[in-house]
Motif scaffolding. Structure first.
Motif, PDB file in Angstrom:
ATOM      1  N   ARG A  49     -35.047 -33.207  -6.512  1.00  0.00           N
ATOM      2  CA  ARG A  49     -36.090 -34.122  -6.943  1.00  0.00           C
ATOM      3  C   ARG A  49     -36.983 -33.431  -7.966  1.00  0.00           C
ATOM      4  O   ARG A  49     -37.079 -32.221  -8.026  1.00  0.00           O
ATOM      5  N   ASP A  50     -37.646 -34.245  -8.751  1.00  0.00           N
ATOM      6  CA  ASP A  50     -38.661 -33.710  -9.660  1.00  0.00           C
ATOM      7  C   ASP A  50     -39.944 -33.547  -8.862  1.00  0.00           C
ATOM      8  O   ASP A  50     -40.525 -34.522  -8.394  1.00  0.00           O
ATOM      9  N   LEU A  51     -40.347 -32.293  -8.665  1.00  0.00           N
ATOM     10  CA  LEU A  51     -41.520 -32.018  -7.851  1.00  0.00           C
ATOM     11  C   LEU A  51     -42.566 -31.270  -8.682  1.00  0.00           C
ATOM     12  O   LEU A  51     -42.643 -30.042  -8.659  1.00  0.00           O
ATOM     13  N   PRO A  52     -43.383 -31.997  -9.443  1.00  0.00           N
ATOM     14  CA  PRO A  52     -44.370 -31.327 -10.284  1.00  0.00           C
ATOM     15  C   PRO A  52     -45.402 -30.535  -9.501  1.00  0.00           C
ATOM     16  O   PRO A  52     -46.034 -29.631 -10.027  1.00  0.00           O
ATOM     17  N   ASP A  53     -45.561 -30.861  -8.195  1.00  0.00           N
ATOM     18  CA  ASP A  53     -46.552 -30.162  -7.399  1.00  0.00           C
ATOM     19  C   ASP A  53     -45.951 -29.042  -6.556  1.00  0.00           C
ATOM     20  O   ASP A  53     -46.627 -28.467  -5.709  1.00  0.00           O
ATOM     21  N   GLU A  54     -44.668 -28.713  -6.754  1.00  0.00           N
ATOM     22  CA  GLU A  54     -44.066 -27.614  -6.008  1.00  0.00           C
ATOM     23  C   GLU A  54     -44.656 -26.295  -6.487  1.00  0.00           C
ATOM     24  O   GLU A  54     -44.619 -25.978  -7.683  1.00  0.00           O
ATOM     25  N   VAL A  55     -45.201 -25.526  -5.566  1.00  0.00           N
ATOM     26  CA  VAL A  55     -45.897 -24.288  -5.921  1.00  0.00           C
ATOM     27  C   VAL A  55     -44.877 -23.203  -6.273  1.00  0.00           C
ATOM     28  O   VAL A  55     -44.000 -22.882  -5.463  1.00  0.00           O
ATOM     29  N   PRO A  56     -44.971 -22.617  -7.466  1.00  0.00           N
ATOM     30  CA  PRO A  56     -44.047 -21.545  -7.840  1.00  0.00           C
ATOM     31  C   PRO A  56     -44.239 -20.325  -6.940  1.00  0.00           C
ATOM     32  O   PRO A  56     -45.369 -19.944  -6.634  1.00  0.00           O
ATOM     33  N   VAL A  57     -43.143 -19.721  -6.509  1.00  0.00           N
ATOM     34  CA  VAL A  57     -43.204 -18.477  -5.747  1.00  0.00           C
ATOM     35  C   VAL A  57     -43.112 -17.335  -6.750  1.00  0.00           C
ATOM     36  O   VAL A  57     -42.081 -17.171  -7.410  1.00  0.00           O
ATOM     37  N   PRO A  58     -44.177 -16.547  -6.897  1.00  0.00           N
ATOM     38  CA  PRO A  58     -44.262 -15.586  -8.001  1.00  0.00           C
ATOM     39  C   PRO A  58     -43.556 -14.265  -7.762  1.00  0.00           C
ATOM     40  O   PRO A  58     -44.086 -13.192  -8.073  1.00  0.00           O
ATOM     41  N   PHE A  59     -42.346 -14.306  -7.231  1.00  0.00           N
ATOM     42  CA  PHE A  59     -41.602 -13.081  -6.961  1.00  0.00           C
ATOM     43  C   PHE A  59     -40.167 -13.234  -7.440  1.00  0.00           C
ATOM     44  O   PHE A  59     -39.574 -14.307  -7.337  1.00  0.00           O
ATOM     45  N   GLU A  60     -39.602 -12.143  -7.947  1.00  0.00           N
ATOM     46  CA  GLU A  60     -38.232 -12.150  -8.431  1.00  0.00           C
ATOM     47  C   GLU A  60     -37.251 -12.069  -7.256  1.00  0.00           C
ATOM     48  O   GLU A  60     -37.622 -11.743  -6.124  1.00  0.00           O
ATOM     49  N   VAL A  61     -35.981 -12.371  -7.567  1.00  0.00           N
ATOM     50  CA  VAL A  61     -34.912 -12.276  -6.566  1.00  0.00           C
ATOM     51  C   VAL A  61     -33.914 -11.233  -7.058  1.00  0.00           C
ATOM     52  O   VAL A  61     -32.934 -11.566  -7.727  1.00  0.00           O
ATOM     53  N   PRO A  62     -34.136  -9.958  -6.740  1.00  0.00           N
ATOM     54  CA  PRO A  62     -33.233  -8.903  -7.225  1.00  0.00           C
ATOM     55  C   PRO A  62     -31.824  -9.059  -6.658  1.00  0.00           C
ATOM     56  O   PRO A  62     -31.640  -9.536  -5.527  1.00  0.00           O
ATOM     57  N   ALA A  80     -37.629 -20.023   0.196  1.00  0.00           N
ATOM     58  CA  ALA A  80     -36.620 -20.591   1.089  1.00  0.00           C
ATOM     59  C   ALA A  80     -35.217 -20.226   0.602  1.00  0.00           C
ATOM     60  O   ALA A  80     -35.002 -19.983  -0.586  1.00  0.00           O
ATOM     61  N   THR A  81     -34.274 -20.198   1.525  1.00  0.00           N
ATOM     62  CA  THR A  81     -32.894 -19.898   1.147  1.00  0.00           C
ATOM     63  C   THR A  81     -32.298 -21.012   0.302  1.00  0.00           C
ATOM     64  O   THR A  81     -31.708 -20.765  -0.750  1.00  0.00           O
ATOM     65  N   MET A  82     -32.444 -22.264   0.761  1.00  0.00           N
ATOM     66  CA  MET A  82     -31.861 -23.398   0.052  1.00  0.00           C
ATOM     67  C   MET A  82     -32.780 -24.604   0.181  1.00  0.00           C
ATOM     68  O   MET A  82     -33.728 -24.591   0.969  1.00  0.00           O
ATOM     69  N   PRO A  83     -32.580 -25.645  -0.625  1.00  0.00           N
ATOM     70  CA  PRO A  83     -33.478 -26.807  -0.607  1.00  0.00           C
ATOM     71  C   PRO A  83     -33.639 -27.429   0.761  1.00  0.00           C
ATOM     72  O   PRO A  83     -32.666 -27.668   1.478  1.00  0.00           O
ATOM     73  N   ARG A  84     -34.899 -27.685   1.092  1.00  0.00           N
ATOM     74  CA  ARG A  84     -35.226 -28.350   2.346  1.00  0.00           C
ATOM     75  C   ARG A  84     -36.687 -28.762   2.292  1.00  0.00           C
ATOM     76  O   ARG A  84     -37.538 -27.981   1.864  1.00  0.00           O
ATOM     77  N   GLY A  85     -36.962 -29.980   2.713  1.00  0.00           N
ATOM     78  CA  GLY A  85     -38.337 -30.460   2.724  1.00  0.00           C
ATOM     79  C   GLY A  85     -38.955 -30.420   1.337  1.00  0.00           C
ATOM     80  O   GLY A  85     -38.388 -30.920   0.364  1.00  0.00           O
ATOM     81  N   GLY A  86     -40.117 -29.793   1.220  1.00  0.00           N
ATOM     82  CA  GLY A  86     -40.820 -29.731  -0.057  1.00  0.00           C
ATOM     83  C   GLY A  86     -40.400 -28.579  -0.939  1.00  0.00           C
ATOM     84  O   GLY A  86     -40.951 -28.391  -2.018  1.00  0.00           O
ATOM     85  N   HIS A  87     -39.416 -27.789  -0.484  1.00  0.00           N
ATOM     86  CA  HIS A  87     -38.960 -26.643  -1.275  1.00  0.00           C
ATOM     87  C   HIS A  87     -37.606 -26.978  -1.892  1.00  0.00           C
ATOM     88  O   HIS A  87     -36.598 -27.061  -1.192  1.00  0.00           O
ATOM     89  N   ILE A  88     -37.605 -27.180  -3.193  1.00  0.00           N
ATOM     90  CA  ILE A  88     -36.376 -27.569  -3.888  1.00  0.00           C
ATOM     91  C   ILE A  88     -36.034 -26.538  -4.968  1.00  0.00           C
ATOM     92  O   ILE A  88     -35.155 -25.708  -4.784  1.00  0.00           O
ATOM     93  N   ALA A  89     -36.757 -26.595  -6.071  1.00  0.00           N
ATOM     94  CA  ALA A  89     -36.501 -25.647  -7.151  1.00  0.00           C
ATOM     95  C   ALA A  89     -36.899 -24.234  -6.761  1.00  0.00           C
ATOM     96  O   ALA A  89     -36.275 -23.254  -7.191  1.00  0.00           O
ATOM     97  N   GLN A  90     -37.952 -24.119  -5.938  1.00  0.00           N
ATOM     98  CA  GLN A  90     -38.422 -22.808  -5.513  1.00  0.00           C
ATOM     99  C   GLN A  90     -37.663 -22.345  -4.269  1.00  0.00           C
ATOM    100  O   GLN A  90     -38.220 -22.181  -3.183  1.00  0.00           O
ATOM    101  N   THR A  91     -36.369 -22.169  -4.454  1.00  0.00           N
ATOM    102  CA  THR A  91     -35.492 -21.653  -3.405  1.00  0.00           C
ATOM    103  C   THR A  91     -34.562 -20.619  -4.027  1.00  0.00           C
ATOM    104  O   THR A  91     -34.295 -20.644  -5.236  1.00  0.00           O
ATOM    105  N   ALA A  92     -34.083 -19.711  -3.194  1.00  0.00           N
ATOM    106  CA  ALA A  92     -33.192 -18.672  -3.708  1.00  0.00           C
ATOM    107  C   ALA A  92     -31.922 -19.269  -4.298  1.00  0.00           C
ATOM    108  O   ALA A  92     -31.440 -18.832  -5.348  1.00  0.00           O
ATOM    109  N   LEU A  93     -31.367 -20.293  -3.645  1.00  0.00           N
ATOM    110  CA  LEU A  93     -30.129 -20.898  -4.111  1.00  0.00           C
ATOM    111  C   LEU A  93     -30.290 -21.497  -5.504  1.00  0.00           C
ATOM    112  O   LEU A  93     -29.492 -21.221  -6.408  1.00  0.00           O
ATOM    113  N   VAL A  94     -31.300 -22.332  -5.688  1.00  0.00           N
ATOM    114  CA  VAL A  94     -31.477 -22.998  -6.982  1.00  0.00           C
ATOM    115  C   VAL A  94     -31.811 -21.992  -8.071  1.00  0.00           C
ATOM    116  O   VAL A  94     -31.266 -22.045  -9.184  1.00  0.00           O
ATOM    117  N   ARG A  95     -32.686 -21.067  -7.784  1.00  0.00           N
ATOM    118  CA  ARG A  95     -33.035 -20.056  -8.792  1.00  0.00           C
ATOM    119  C   ARG A  95     -31.809 -19.272  -9.239  1.00  0.00           C
ATOM    120  O   ARG A  95     -31.581 -19.082 -10.436  1.00  0.00           O
TER     121      ARG A  95
END
Length: 267
Positions: A49-62, A80-95
């Protein structure tokens, strides 16, 4: 889904198949839906989903390791590991799908959003089942490090066994009477640090077991009590780290061992 070609169904039902073509629709197992995907009637698919209010997680995924079959990441806290609830783009899988240009990337297991450390992904659908089966069959050796406060109510080291239940309607998992379904070996390392070796994989198992013996993990917003934490507050990461992951590779047979480069906070 009504069944058949997913792209065509999106165009028929919604007048637009752009998300399918962009690789933003996926099956429950993480498989990316593309223009050729055919699914049976009643199959559930998910889309970003397009989630303009999803808070960016300011850490890299080495990345700790990468080959043709797997990617091993050192996941940060709060992601989060993968999309669930309000965490979509800010997940390890999507990134990582986007950063590594691996549209078929899929997690072989999961870590809680607040837990950091070693996380294994498969790169191709052909090998996904082999690695996921390792975890399902308990053939992966995992150790965690935790920093906790308090004095243990049991003599350590010890194996903790209990029946842990997690209901969707409750934030906390809880223990109840009955046959045990969760087992954790707990070893004190000194200075409030513990090595935890789970022999099962219940939701919140390590956090529940540590709390149950009087040493809740530091900065845990759920155990022993639920605390409100702002979505953009990254100042107190849960002091739980998935430190090592070991298994015999199901494709090559070679022994694999991955170690997180992260460490727990002091004090």
């Amino acid at each position: 889904m009504l069944g058949g070609n997913v792209l065509q169904e999106f165009r028929t039902r919604f007048g637009d198949g752009a998300k399918v073509l962009a690789g933003e629709v996926f099956c429950a197992d993480g498989t990316v839906v593309d223009a050729s995907t055919e699914l049976a009637p009643g199959t559930v698919v998910y889309l970003y989903r397009d989630l303009p209010d999803e808070v960016p997680v300011p850490f890299e995924v080495p990345i700790l390791f990468r080959d043709n079959d797997i990617v091993v990441a050192d996941k940060p806290h709060f992601l989060a590991t993968m999309p669930r609830g309000g965490h979509i783009a800010q997940t390890a899988l999507v990134r990582l799908r986007r950063e590594l240009d691996l549209p078929e990337l899929s997690p072989a297991h999961r870590l809680d959003r607040l837990t950091a450390g070693v996380l294994l992904f498969t790169t191709r659908r052909e090998v996904r089942g082999a690695y996921q089966t390792l975890f399902a069959d308990g053939r992966v050796r995992k150790t965690y490090l935790a920093r906790a406060t308090g004095t243990p109510t049991v003599e350590l080291p010890a194996v903790l066994r209990s029946r842990i239940i997690k209901e969707r309607s409750r934030l906390q998992a809880f223990e109840e009477l009955g046959e045990s379904n969760a087992e954790t070996y707990v070893e004190p390392l000194g200075m409030g640090v513990y090595r935890l070796t789970p022999r099962t994989g219940r939701t919140h198992q390590l956090r529940v077991h540590m709390c149950s013996i009087g040493v809740p993990i530091e900065h845990d917003p759920l155990y022993p009590q639920v605390l409100e934490v702002a979505a953009d507050d990254f100042s107190r990461p849960l002091q739980l780290l998935a430190h090592t992951l070991e298994f015999d590779d199901p494709i090559t047979g070679a022994p694999r061992r991955f170690v997180s480069a992260r460490s727990l906070q002091k004090g």
